[in-house]
Every structure is written in C-alpha cells, then in structure tokens.
Design a protein around this motif. Structure first.
Motif, PDB file in Angstrom:
ATOM      1  N   VAL A 151      45.111  41.387  40.391  1.00  0.00           N
ATOM      2  CA  VAL A 151      43.791  41.353  39.755  1.00  0.00           C
ATOM      3  C   VAL A 151      43.711  42.427  38.676  1.00  0.00           C
ATOM      4  N   ARG A 152      44.231  43.604  39.001  1.00  0.00           N
ATOM      5  CA  ARG A 152      44.186  44.709  38.039  1.00  0.00           C
ATOM      6  C   ARG A 152      44.945  44.342  36.763  1.00  0.00           C
ATOM      7  N   ASP A 153      46.167  43.830  36.938  1.00  0.00           N
ATOM      8  CA  ASP A 153      47.011  43.524  35.776  1.00  0.00           C
ATOM      9  C   ASP A 153      46.479  42.347  34.974  1.00  0.00           C
ATOM     10  N   VAL A 154      46.114  41.277  35.696  1.00  0.00           N
ATOM     11  CA  VAL A 154      45.660  40.065  35.000  1.00  0.00           C
ATOM     12  C   VAL A 154      44.361  40.356  34.251  1.00  0.00           C
ATOM     13  N   ALA A 155      43.450  41.077  34.907  1.00  0.00           N
ATOM     14  CA  ALA A 155      42.181  41.413  34.248  1.00  0.00           C
ATOM     15  C   ALA A 155      42.469  42.228  32.988  1.00  0.00           C
ATOM     16  N   GLY A 156      43.428  43.143  33.100  1.00  0.00           N
ATOM     17  CA  GLY A 156      43.798  43.966  31.942  1.00  0.00           C
ATOM     18  C   GLY A 156      44.336  43.112  30.811  1.00  0.00           C
ATOM     19  N   GLU A 157      45.211  42.173  31.144  1.00  0.00           N
ATOM     20  CA  GLU A 157      45.799  41.303  30.114  1.00  0.00           C
ATOM     21  C   GLU A 157      44.754  40.445  29.432  1.00  0.00           C
ATOM     22  N   LEU A 158      43.754  40.026  30.207  1.00  0.00           N
ATOM     23  CA  LEU A 158      42.735  39.133  29.653  1.00  0.00           C
ATOM     24  C   LEU A 158      41.537  39.893  29.094  1.00  0.00           C
ATOM     25  N   ALA A 159      41.611  41.226  29.121  1.00  0.00           N
ATOM     26  CA  ALA A 159      40.507  42.092  28.670  1.00  0.00           C
ATOM     27  C   ALA A 159      39.222  41.755  29.413  1.00  0.00           C
ATOM     28  N   LYS A 160      39.356  41.522  30.708  1.00  0.00           N
ATOM     29  CA  LYS A 160      38.168  41.255  31.529  1.00  0.00           C
ATOM     30  C   LYS A 160      38.019  42.385  32.545  1.00  0.00           C
ATOM     31  N   GLU A 161      36.794  42.557  33.009  1.00  0.00           N
ATOM     32  CA  GLU A 161      36.583  43.584  34.039  1.00  0.00           C
ATOM     33  C   GLU A 161      36.328  42.865  35.349  1.00  0.00           C
ATOM     34  N   VAL A 162      37.192  43.097  36.311  1.00  0.00           N
ATOM     35  CA  VAL A 162      37.063  42.373  37.581  1.00  0.00           C
ATOM     36  C   VAL A 162      37.370  43.312  38.747  1.00  0.00           C
ATOM     37  N   SER A 163      36.522  43.265  39.753  1.00  0.00           N
ATOM     38  CA  SER A 163      36.829  44.040  40.959  1.00  0.00           C
ATOM     39  C   SER A 163      37.164  43.062  42.074  1.00  0.00           C
ATOM     40  N   LEU A 164      38.102  43.463  42.916  1.00  0.00           N
ATOM     41  CA  LEU A 164      38.516  42.588  44.021  1.00  0.00           C
ATOM     42  C   LEU A 164      38.020  43.165  45.334  1.00  0.00           C
ATOM     43  N   GLU A 165      37.375  42.315  46.094  1.00  0.00           N
ATOM     44  CA  GLU A 165      36.921  42.751  47.418  1.00  0.00           C
ATOM     45  C   GLU A 165      37.702  41.963  48.470  1.00  0.00           C
ATOM     46  N   ILE A 166      38.197  42.679  49.463  1.00  0.00           N
ATOM     47  CA  ILE A 166      38.966  42.007  50.509  1.00  0.00           C
ATOM     48  C   ILE A 166      38.195  42.081  51.823  1.00  0.00           C
ATOM     49  N   ILE A 167      38.012  40.948  52.438  1.00  0.00           N
ATOM     50  CA  ILE A 167      37.290  40.904  53.716  1.00  0.00           C
ATOM     51  C   ILE A 167      38.190  40.241  54.750  1.00  0.00           C
ATOM     52  N   GLY A 168      38.222  40.813  55.928  1.00  0.00           N
ATOM     53  CA  GLY A 168      38.963  40.190  57.042  1.00  0.00           C
ATOM     54  C   GLY A 168      40.462  40.329  56.932  1.00  0.00           C
ATOM     55  N   ALA A 169      40.918  41.474  56.362  1.00  0.00           N
ATOM     56  CA  ALA A 169      42.370  41.685  56.198  1.00  0.00           C
ATOM     57  C   ALA A 169      43.091  41.708  57.541  1.00  0.00           C
ATOM     58  N   GLU A 170      42.328  42.015  58.613  1.00  0.00           N
ATOM     59  CA  GLU A 170      42.960  42.140  59.931  1.00  0.00           C
ATOM     60  C   GLU A 170      43.153  40.772  60.606  1.00  0.00           C
ATOM     61  N   THR A 171      42.634  39.715  59.980  1.00  0.00           N
ATOM     62  CA  THR A 171      42.748  38.389  60.581  1.00  0.00           C
ATOM     63  C   THR A 171      44.224  38.000  60.724  1.00  0.00           C
ATOM     64  N   GLU A 172      44.575  37.576  61.925  1.00  0.00           N
ATOM     65  CA  GLU A 172      45.999  37.296  62.165  1.00  0.00           C
ATOM     66  C   GLU A 172      46.307  35.806  62.114  1.00  0.00           C
ATOM     67  N   LEU A 173      47.463  35.489  61.595  1.00  0.00           N
ATOM     68  CA  LEU A 173      47.941  34.118  61.679  1.00  0.00           C
ATOM     69  C   LEU A 173      49.462  34.112  61.723  1.00  0.00           C
ATOM     70  N   ASP A 174      49.996  32.951  61.997  1.00  0.00           N
ATOM     71  CA  ASP A 174      51.441  32.842  62.216  1.00  0.00           C
ATOM     72  C   ASP A 174      52.212  33.308  60.979  1.00  0.00           C
ATOM     73  N   LYS A 175      53.325  34.031  61.259  1.00  0.00           N
ATOM     74  CA  LYS A 175      54.130  34.596  60.177  1.00  0.00           C
ATOM     75  C   LYS A 175      54.579  33.513  59.191  1.00  0.00           C
ATOM     76  N   SER A 176      54.957  32.355  59.721  1.00  0.00           N
ATOM     77  CA  SER A 176      55.453  31.315  58.818  1.00  0.00           C
ATOM     78  C   SER A 176      54.336  30.811  57.907  1.00  0.00           C
ATOM     79  N   VAL A 177      53.105  30.807  58.418  1.00  0.00           N
ATOM     80  CA  VAL A 177      51.984  30.383  57.572  1.00  0.00           C
ATOM     81  C   VAL A 177      51.751  31.438  56.492  1.00  0.00           C
ATOM     82  N   THR A 222      34.361  36.889  29.932  1.00  0.00           N
ATOM     83  CA  THR A 222      34.633  38.222  29.376  1.00  0.00           C
ATOM     84  C   THR A 222      33.401  39.095  29.642  1.00  0.00           C
ATOM     85  N   PRO A 223      33.557  40.421  29.596  1.00  0.00           N
ATOM     86  CA  PRO A 223      32.392  41.282  29.872  1.00  0.00           C
ATOM     87  C   PRO A 223      31.198  40.967  28.967  1.00  0.00           C
ATOM     88  N   ASP A 224      31.472  40.663  27.695  1.00  0.00           N
ATOM     89  CA  ASP A 224      30.362  40.359  26.771  1.00  0.00           C
ATOM     90  C   ASP A 224      29.659  39.071  27.164  1.00  0.00           C
TER      91      ASP A 224
END
Lengths: 101, 742
Positions: free
Chosen positions: B413-439, B461-463
C-alpha cells in the motif's frame, strides 16, 4: 649548600631502603633553596623500585623547591625512565638541573 | 563439512536472510509511525548486520559489501547522527529489495546461472545514494572494493590501541616482581605507544616505604594479541595487581558485532562477554567474587553488568549488546519451548492418516449401530469423540494466523500509493484469524491483486477526494474473521466505487452483455470478474491489463471459496472472499438420493425438513419453490439435477442451506445425519461438474459426493429470479388485461 647522593651500582629492591635512609637523612628542608645532586656515575642497574624512589624524590623536591641535579646520567637510565613513562618528570636542562614546572 | 551440510546451511542462510529483509521492511514501516523507537532501530541494524555477517560466511562478497553501506547508514541512524525521513525510508526499502535481488542472484549463480551484471550496477547506484547517510564520500565502489572496505575501513577508527590501566599491589617488589619487566614483556606483544606513570599515589619522600610498590601506569598498546594474551603478562602478579584491559574501538565494535551476530545462546551475561572476548574468564571470576561478597538480596549488591562497566573491565556498549543478547536468548528459549519445527509433508501425512481414521471411525459407528449392541455403540461413540478431538488437534497444527500475509500489504500500500501519488492508509483487522496453511499460501496472490486494484482503480487522488468532500487520505481496510465455519476476508476501500456506466459499456463492447440489457447493479459489479475485463483508460504496471480479476476469482474458487463485490458509487467498494478453514476434512451432513450418497458441508446447513410436501414446480424441473414459514425458498431437486432415479413412493425431505446471505433448499430422499468426512479431490473428468465440490469414501466403502453449496444456491437463486420475473410479467400482463377489460 647542596646535598649530594651517590646512587649505588645496583639501585634495586635490595638497595632502595639504604638509599632512601641516606637521602632522607640529608634531604634539605622546605625553603632552604638548596640543591640536591644525584650522582649516577656508579649506576649500572635500576629497577622499578629504584625508579619509584627517584619519582618520590622528584615529587618532594618539587614541593620543597629543591633543585635536583643529575650527574653522569647514563643512557640506560633515560631509557628505563622512558619505558616507565617517567622521563618527562626528570627532564633536565642542559646544565643537568631538573626543571620544576 | 560435507557438501550436503554446506548446502543445507546455505539454504538456511538464504531463507534467514530473506526473513531479515522482511524484518527490515517491517521495522521501517513501524518506524514511520514511531521514529524514536530505539528497539526498532536496533532491530533494523541487527537485521542488516546479520545479513552481512552470514553472507560473509558463505563468501558472498557482493552482498557483504553492499549491506555494509546499509549497515553504516543504519548505525548512524541508531546513533542519532541522521534522521529517518521519507526519502531515507524509501531508499532503505529499495536497499532491502536490492539485497533480496542480490540473494536471488547469488542463489541462481550457485545453480550454475551467470551473475546478472545489472545487479552490480544497481549496487553502485544505491551506494552513491546512500553516501549522504553513511557519512562516506559519494564515490561509487564496486562491491568487491566495498567488501574490502567493510573489513579494512573500520580499522581507521579514532582509538585503535588497547588501553591498559595498571595498579600494582604494595608487595609487588617484595614478591620479587618488577613492573618494568612486565612493561617490557608487553612491548613484545606489539608496540607500546605510550606509558604514563601515576605519581599521585606515590607518597612524599619522607613518608615513603621504598620497598612497597605504589606504582600505577596507563599504557597504550598496539597489538593484534587477544585480551587473554595481554592478560597473560600479569599472570604472576594477578593476586596483588589491578589490571584493566580496555580494547580498542575497532575491537569493541567487533565484540559488539560478534555478540549481536554470533547467536550465542548462553544464558549468563558473563559467559556471553567471555565468549566474545570482551572480558577474560579471570576478570569474570574476579567480578563474580566481588559481587558474591555481598549477599543476594542485599540492596548494595551491584549487578554484574554495572560492575563490569563501572570498573572499566568491559566497554559499556559490549555489556549493552550482551544484555540484549541475553534477553534474546531467554526469549528464544521460551520460543523454542513453545515451538517445534516439523516438515510440512510429515504433517500432511499425519492429517491424511487422521482423515482415514475418521472414515474408519465413521464406518465402525455405522456397523456398531447395525448390531444394536448398546455397549458397542457407546464404545464407538466414545472413540468417535476422541477421534474428533484428534482430528481437531491435527488440523490445528496446520493453522496459521493470516496476519503474516496481511502484514506484507503495508509495504504494498505504501509503495503503490507513492507511485500513484495517492494518500492511503491501510488498516488491518483480525490478523490473528487462523486458517489452513495451504489456504494462506494460495490467498496471497489474489489478495495482492485486489489490494492493488483498490488503490489503482478505486482510490481517488487527494485532490479528487477533497473535491468530493472526503478526507485527502483514503482508507483501505483488510479484515479477516471466522464466519459460518469458514473465513471471511474483506478488502474495503472508501474510494469512488465501481463506475457502473463504464463497466456496462465495456461489457457491451466485449459482448458480455447484450446491447440494451439492464442488468442489476450487483450483476454489473461482478462483471469485473469476467476474463479480459478492464475499464482502465491506460494500462499501468499495477493493474489495468485485464488479466487478474478473472484469475483472482478462479484462484479463490479453486480453494473452494467464493468472491463477491459490493460497491457504492462515490462511497467505496468491498470485495468479500469466503474461504473454507481447511481443505482436508469437513463436517458433513449425509443425505441419500436414490442409490447415491451426498455430503453437504455441515457449516452450510441451517435446518432439515423431513417429508416436505409443499413443493412447487413442474415434475421434470431441476428447481422449484418451497413455502417455508410464509416465505418462498428456492429449491434444487438433486435427483433431477444429477439424473438419479428417485424412490417415487417416498416423501421427500429438504435440507435448507445457506451460502453467505443466500438460502436454498436441497430436495433429497433420506436424511442420514452428521458425518465427518475427508475430502478427496475429484478426478479430471468430474472436475467441471456443477454442484459437486469433491468426493469422499464412506465408512461402508461407498463413494459419497460432496456438494458444492455455492453453485447449488446460485442455480436455485437464478431459478427464483426467473420465477420472480415471470410472475412480474404475468401480473403486469394480467394488469394490462384487467385494464383492457375495464
């Protein structure tokens, strides 16, 4: 009037007590403006105990404003003093007198 | 070391070095939020240092040389000489990418491929750009030169000599020792650069005991000897003499580096310091003896590290590094106690066997029930419960939190937003959620495409955002949660939403929608999953090539998952991915249609209606409607769907299933109850049969087919929509007729 000390041929742990006694007995007092001549003519060997006596003597002489004068200082003595980082403390003027700085 | 072991060590190095690169990236991202966090700065430095140190072991000079510059800049950052601004952070990200590239290059060179000359060129470019941060002159060096500098340049530090601080004991002379002889011996180890005698402790002449030693010295010694070798000069006077041997700066830096990179697993601070050469064993013993002279618990008892620094036995930086290493060792010990590394194929084998056990157990239970022997039935049920626990335990071994996969997107998100001259923040929810390794392994790529798409197409774009009355900084939320026995991953953005007019125009142009048709909004939205579909005006390297969204859907469906998109014009887009928790075993509900057995994944089952009669629809139609508690439920007749001759005399039953928000009924002959089942893949021939997700072997040895509830509910829903449409047309014709009749 100036006092005089003859250093023995071997000025080491075995001789330091005698030398000390003899020098201490004739060491001029403070404010006497006397000089102390140290004759190294016989000196052949010195160890750190001998150097320590000289260091203490130089220190006290400085405190009492007694001019220390080394006579017939052998090269090896300078080397030993140098090796022990004490050469500056016995830096002598061209007339053989220790500088008090 | 045999070739095999060396190869294994190399493989381990490459894997670890890549982990270290991930660590660099993760620390950089966290530092952007908290630039003063010392622990993060240290972690950053350590990661680069570990890569450099380990690369050196395998003779990867180019990696050593380049990483040395990165490490220098990080060291200055750690020392507070430079600060971490956006440009420096971006440069460090580039460096991390470049290290990964160099590692790849080194790995392929090992496989016989020629090294890529562009990699060396890129190194030079980055080194020049790093120069302002390393304090070096901006001269591009070849990696080989840089590698040499990594070893030799450090020698040019301010204090390159050992410092010895000596205080001889009173009895030194009497014991027959001469400090002069000791200093002369030191001179044989190298070059005595300077000696200063301490005159202060020597008493005035009249108070002097000439046979007692009052001498002390400060000595500067240039030597390549080790601390032990220097200390050996004092072996005979050790008891009466105080000796402090302070290593030169270069040596201190080496010691610190050694402590940080050696992975010394010692639990005690003293052992780490002795092993690194910071102190000698004798110094440690003396310090411990001094420490132990004060009873434990006494407030005056000094900590070993403090004492070593205070007494100038060890440099403070070395003690700090050793303390950090000690803490790491403790953590690692705790971690080691918590984790055992197991090869994934062994785990797969175990799960496969547990799967067979589940089948065998189900078969035993069925056989036991046939005997009507209550004790036997009780035993098999009890065994079944235990096997269920074993199954859950075995499956949980493969479960991993999705957080690691999510964390990678911070950088994206940081890199792509930078390349596109956009301002974007990423929020992560439920990182602890578990699922099968193969999935987890298979979901990374589809997620990557969806996140890039959200930024490229969805986000303004921000504008533009400001003009639309939104905050300049856009928001992307990546969330995961368990839902209906599966996992639901969502990628939400607050961008412009799907421009349906464009999508529809494109779909008509591509022949996906008939001209003049007016599909529902949700249908238009889901057109973006069609092959070769893209509305981007220009192709960027991020997205817009029209390959991706259809692949995303195919990949997700390949995982027995489903993807849906919802969009609000001007308000944003949400892509929902529903995935099973595991691909190995599911809890099923066993039904029978004619002489065929089907398994319905239990997580989809809402209720069962035994002997439903209120079914509508023509006798030969696959689908129909069921009046269920005053609501119409679309149903699928499985016998008709799969061409099975049903037992006509029987009252049919309906299993009500849900897929996401959609419900449907499955018309079956018999309800046989819950059944744990191991999923076996379908053969090539049956892979494209709609409505079937897999197969299993029942306890009786018979094959059972696992139903694909996603496609069955779709079929039912399509039929329901058609019914609705027909009814609407019929009622409007009726209204028209009424109107004409009036």
């Amino acid at each position: 009037m100036s006092a005089r000390v003859d250093l023995p041929a071997e000025f080491n742990i075995y001789a330091v007590a005698d030398v000390w006694r003899s020098v201490n007995a004739g060491l001029p007092g403070a404010g006497s403006s006397d000089a102390l001549a140290i004759d190294c003519a016989q000196l052949r060997e010195i160890d750190a105990a001998g150097v320590q006596v000289l260091l203490s003597l130089a220190h006290t002489a400085r405190q009492r404003a007694i001019a220390l004068q080394f006579e017939s200082m052998p090269a090896f003595l300078s080397e030993r003093l140098q090796a022990l980082g004490a050469a500056d403390l016995f830096a002598t003027s061209h007339d053989g007198e220790t500088r008090h700085e | 070391m045999s070739e095999d072991i060396l190869d294994q060590a190399r493989a381990l190095f490459f894997a670890e070095a890549r982990e270290m690169c991930e660590q660099i990236e993760s620390s950089l991202l966290q530092l952007e939020e908290d630039p003063a966090d010392r622990e993060l700065l240290n972690a950053l430095f350590r990661a680069a240092h570990t890569i450099k140190g380990s690369a050196g072991l395998f003779g990867l000079d180019a990696v050593v040389g380049f990483t040395h510059h990165v490490e220098n800049s990080l060291d200055r950052l750690r020392e507070g000489l430079i600060s971490l601004d956006i440009s420096f952070t971006s440069l460090l990200f580039e460096c991390s990418d470049h290290i990964k590239l160099m590692l790849r290059d080194a790995e392929s060179a090992r496989d016989g491929a020629a090294p890529d000359p562009s990699v060396e060129q890129a190194s030079g470019g980055l080194v020049v750009r790093l120069a302002p941060f390393t304090g070096a002159s901006a001269v591009a060096q070849s990696p080989a030169v840089a590698a040499a500098a990594a070893g030799a340049g450090e020698a040019l530090t301010d204090n390159k000599n050992w410092h010895l601080s000596l205080r001889f004991g009173k009895d030194t002379f009497r014991d027959g020792f001469d400090p002069l002889a000791i200093i002369n011996y030191l001179a044989t180890l190298g070059e005595v650069m300077s000696v200063r005698v301490l005159t202060e402790p020597i008493p005035a002449f009249d108070a002097l005991d000439p046979e007692s030693c009052h001498l002390g010295f400060e000595i500067s010694l240039q030597t390549s000897a080790s601390k032990e070798q220097i200390e050996s000069a004092f072996d005979l006077v050790r008891e009466s003499c105080t000796v402090r041997i302070i290593p030169p700066d270069r040596r201190v830096a080496d010691i610190v580096a050694l402590i940080e990179s050696s992975g010394n697993g010692a639990a005690h601070l003293g052992d780490i310091l002795v092993d690194s050469g910071a102190i000698t064993r004798h110094e440690l013993e003396q310090a411990l003896a001094t420490q132990n002279a004060v009873p434990a618990g006494d407030t005056t008892r000094v900590l070993l590290g403090e004492m070593l620094v205070k007494e100038r036995i060890a440099p403070a930086t070395a003690v700090d590094a050793a303390l950090t290493q000690q803490t790491r060792n403790r953590d690692a010990k705790t971690e080691e106690a918590r984790f055992v590394r197991v090869r994934s194929d062994k785990l797969d084998e175990l799960i496969n066997l547990v799967g067979e056990l589940v089948i065998a157990s189900a078969g035993t239970t069925i056989q036991a029930q046939k005997t009507r022997d209550s004790a036997l039935v009780e035993s098999t049920l009890s065994m079944g419960r235990l096997i269920e626990e074993i199954r859950n335990g075995a499956l949980s071994l493969r479960m991993v939190p999705i957080g690691e996969t999510f964390a990678k997107f911070k950088r994206v998100v940081r890199d792509v937003a930078g390349e596109l001259a956009k301002e974007v923040s990423l929020e992560i929810i439920g990182a602890e959620t578990e699922l099968d390794k193969s999935v987890v392994e298979h979901i990374g790529d589809p997620l990557m495409h969806l996140v890039r798409n959200a930024l490229d197409h969805g986000m303004e774009t921000p504008d533009e955002r400001e003009a639309a009355g939104k905050p300049r900084c856009g928001r992307v939320v990546l969330s995961a949660c368990h839902d209906s026995g599966g996992i639901l991953i969502k990628i939400e953005d607050d961008g412009r939403g799907i421009r349906r007019d464009k999508v529809l125009a494109k779909a008509i142009e591509k022949g996906l929608v008939a001209p003049g048709a007016t599909p529902a909004d949700s249908e238009i939205d889901n057109l973006i999953f069609e092959a070769g579909f893209s509305t981007a005006d220009k192709v960027t390297n991020l997205s817009g090539r029209g390959v991706g969204m259809d692949v995303v859907r195919r990949n997700i469906e390949g995982l027995r998952g489903a993807v849906r998109i919802q969009s609000v014009t001007g308000g944003g887009t949400t892509v929902s991915i529903r995935l099973p928790l595991t691909l190995a075993i599911i809890d099923g509900f066993l039904v029978r249609v004619g002489d065929c057995s089907f398994v319905i994944p239990l997580s989809h089952v809402i209720e069962c209606i035994d002997g439903a009669t209120a079914l509508t629809g023509a006798a030969n139609e696959t689908t129909g409607m069921l009046a269920l508690r005053d609501a119409a439920l679309p149903v699928v007749h499985l016998n008709r769907m799969f061409g099975i001759k049903a037992e006509s005399s029987l009252r049919q039953s309906v299993v009500v299933v849900r897929n996401g928000t959609e419900k449907a009924g499955l018309v079956v002959d018999h309800l046989l109850g819950e059944f744990q089942t191991v999923i076996k893949p379908l053969g090539k021939m049956f892979r494209n049969v709609r409505g079937i997700a897999g197969s299993t072997i029942l306890g009786s040895g018979e094959v059972g087919l696992i139903l694909d509830i996603g496609s069955l509910t779709e079929i039912a829903r399509a039929q329901a929509d058609a019914h609705e449409h027909q009814r609407g047309s019929a009622s409007s014709s009726q209204r028209g007729a009424d109107h004409a009749n009036a």
